[in-house]
Design an enzyme around this catalytic site. Structure first.
Site, mmCIF file in Angstrom:
data_model
loop_
_atom_site.group_PDB
_atom_site.id
_atom_site.type_symbol
_atom_site.label_atom_id
_atom_site.label_comp_id
_atom_site.label_asym_id
_atom_site.label_seq_id
_atom_site.Cartn_x
_atom_site.Cartn_y
_atom_site.Cartn_z
ATOM 1 N N GLU A 1 0.788 -1.118 0.180
ATOM 2 C CA GLU A 1 -0.085 -0.009 -0.152
ATOM 3 C C GLU A 1 0.927 1.291 0.116
ATOM 4 O OE1 GLU A 1 -3.213 0.015 -0.987
ATOM 5 O OE2 GLU A 1 -3.471 -1.370 0.413
ATOM 6 N N HIS A 2 0.447 2.300 -0.903
ATOM 7 C CA HIS A 2 1.125 3.473 -0.767
ATOM 8 C C HIS A 2 2.753 3.158 -1.286
ATOM 9 C CE1 HIS A 2 -1.988 6.482 0.387
ATOM 10 N NE2 HIS A 2 -2.290 5.585 1.299
ATOM 11 N N ASP B 1 2.860 2.197 -4.947
ATOM 12 C CA ASP B 1 3.048 2.211 -6.458
ATOM 13 C C ASP B 1 3.588 3.387 -6.758
ATOM 14 O OD1 ASP B 1 0.852 3.699 -5.437
ATOM 15 O OD2 ASP B 1 -0.677 3.036 -7.043
ATOM 16 N N SER C 1 -13.898 3.048 -7.251
ATOM 17 C CA SER C 1 -14.855 3.286 -8.041
ATOM 18 C C SER C 1 -14.640 4.163 -9.320
ATOM 19 C CB SER C 1 -16.183 3.911 -7.565
ATOM 20 O OG SER C 1 -16.000 4.958 -6.637
ATOM 21 N N GLU D 1 -6.898 10.709 -13.826
ATOM 22 C CA GLU D 1 -6.806 10.935 -12.511
ATOM 23 C C GLU D 1 -6.031 12.170 -11.986
ATOM 24 O OE1 GLU D 1 -8.814 9.671 -9.820
ATOM 25 O OE2 GLU D 1 -9.371 7.955 -10.866
ATOM 26 N N ASP E 1 -4.364 1.125 -9.381
ATOM 27 C CA ASP E 1 -6.036 0.785 -9.385
ATOM 28 C C ASP E 1 -6.196 0.253 -10.959
ATOM 29 O OD1 ASP E 1 -5.898 1.413 -6.809
ATOM 30 O OD2 ASP E 1 -6.886 3.542 -7.099
ATOM 31 N N TYR F 1 -3.639 12.451 0.703
ATOM 32 C CA TYR F 1 -2.741 11.475 -0.452
ATOM 33 C C TYR F 1 -1.824 12.334 -0.886
ATOM 34 C CZ TYR F 1 -2.180 8.139 -3.872
ATOM 35 O OH TYR F 1 -1.693 7.202 -4.972
#
Ligand code: GLA
Length: 387
Positions: A33-34, A36, A129, A162, A174, A224
């Site tokens: 996690e965190h 990439d 999503s 994004e 993602d 983030y």
């Protein structure tokens, strides 16, 4: 809502019958996690909770989009020649960004289209999503306009939407998971080279339970981006001595010998998470491949502690769910998944303990936090596709 009902709804909304059916999954991340955006390894899988789309081409140049999740917004429409970001276009900025960047890449999209979207991913749950909508739109465009492209192009364009269209500095995980997912497989992805390996998720008599905090993630995007800049700063300071391109290239020993280069305690914590999480992910993939489920679970737990204490992205809601999960019989491991600050956790739980797990963890969450958590069993699915 069943697919047949969705087709009927497409007909009601757009007054035509020619819609084709598409699906793009959401994702969970097993571990990594965190990392990439720090050039490390991640280990996500696509899940059967996701977004459905019914779509057809139009003869004119209008793009008309409707979501079953936001019926109050009605049909949002814009011209295929007018693809600027507009706040009032709400969720349709994700599809709009996809169309825009595909066109900028030289793909011919000159007609309009009708698309009905329906997502089964709970809002703000941290199950991607938005990437699901992006990749769904990507496969719809590819199919309707017979675009010649590789999956990877859609994945990279999704990330660009994004980063540049929406303004969240997120990494590649993602979109990659949602584009490349395969049933019952997790993807061990090297985010520096984009090389990847599919690893079967064989959990014996265990299942993955998704635990939704139902906590709104309003602060998530700014926090983030803040974590990202802290990592960039840490990398810059380490590069004054070390020849590295990313934190993912460091092993723990080298990091420990050189952490004196970092100018603030926070930077040491952030960088330590990135370095140790990358190592844990590699070890976890090896454990899963060799059937060492307990070893895998311990690494999940350690990942959560590192995200809680060093990276500081979990929060009371996720900690309450995960720490209560750790105490339950039949639990192999549990951690937060995704960006954090609310959203979801995952736990690997023995099948015959799942009912009591949900009851007890749910009750202790309700008591401490004051509202309900939701639980779903995750099934690992294929990536975005024409149905
Ligand atoms: C979000 C981002 C991903 C990744 C995770 C944290 O889901 O979109 O790129 O950074 O957070 O691992």
């Amino acid at each position: 809502m069943e697919l047949e009902q969705l087709k009927q709804q497409f007909e009601n909304v757009f007054k035509e019958k020619q819609g084709k059916e598409f699906f793009a999954p959401g994702r969970i991340n097993l571990i990594g996690e965190h990392i990439d955006y720090n050039g490390g390894h991640v280990f996500p899988c696509a899940i059967t909770i996701g977004t459905y789309g019914i779509a057809s081409k139009r003869e004119d140049s209008l793009i008309k989009l409707y979501s079953e999740n936001f019926p109050e917004l009605g049909i949002i429409s814009f011209d295929v020649g007018d693809l600027d970001y507009r706040k009032e276009d709400a969720w349709t900025n994700y599809p709009k960004g996809m169309i825009r960047y595909l066109k900028e890449n030289g793909h011919e999209i000159q007609h309009g289209m009708n698309i009905l979207y329906y997502g089964t991913i709970p809002n703000g749950a941290g199950l991607s999503s938005s990437a699901s909508i992006e990749l769904l739109t990507g496969v719809i465009l590819q199919n309707l306009f017979k675009l010649e492209l590789e999956e990877l192009e859609l994945i990279l364009i999704g990330k660009k939407v994004e980063n540049q269209f929406i303004g969240v500095n997120s990494g590649i995980m993602d979109q990659f998971a949602i584009g490349k997912g395969q049933k019952n497989q997790a993807i061990l992805l090297d985010c520096e080279t984009l090389e990847y390996e599919m690893v079967p998720v064989e959990l014996g008599h265990h299942k993955i339970v998704i635990m939704n905090t139902n906590k709104r993630r309003e602060l998530a995007d700014s926090k983030y981006n803040e974590r990202r800049s802290e990592c960039d700063q840490a990398l810059k300071e380490l590069q004054t001595k070390l020849k590295i391109n990313s934190l993912g290239q460091l092993d723990e020993a080298t990091f420990n010998e050189n952490k004196f280069l970092l100018s603030a305690p926070n930077l040491v914590k952030r960088a330590r998470h990135a370095v140790t999480e990358n190592q844990r992910t590699l070890k976890a993939a090896t454990s899963l491949k060799s059937g060492d489920l307990n070893g895998f679970g311990k690494l999940m737990n350690a990942s959560h502690r590192s995200l809680r204490d060093d990276y500081e992205v979990s929060g009371i809601e996720l900690d309450t769910l995960v720490e209560s999960a750790w105490l339950q019989p039949g639990v192999i491991g549990a951690r937060m998944t995704g960006a954090g600050f609310g959203g979801c956790g995952i736990a690997i739980v023995a099948e015959d303990q799942i009912d009591s797990f949900i009851k007890i963890v749910g009750a202790s969450y309700n008591e401490k936090i004051g509202y309900q958590a939701d639980f779903y069993i995750a099934s690992i699915s294929d990536g975005a596709k024409y149905l």
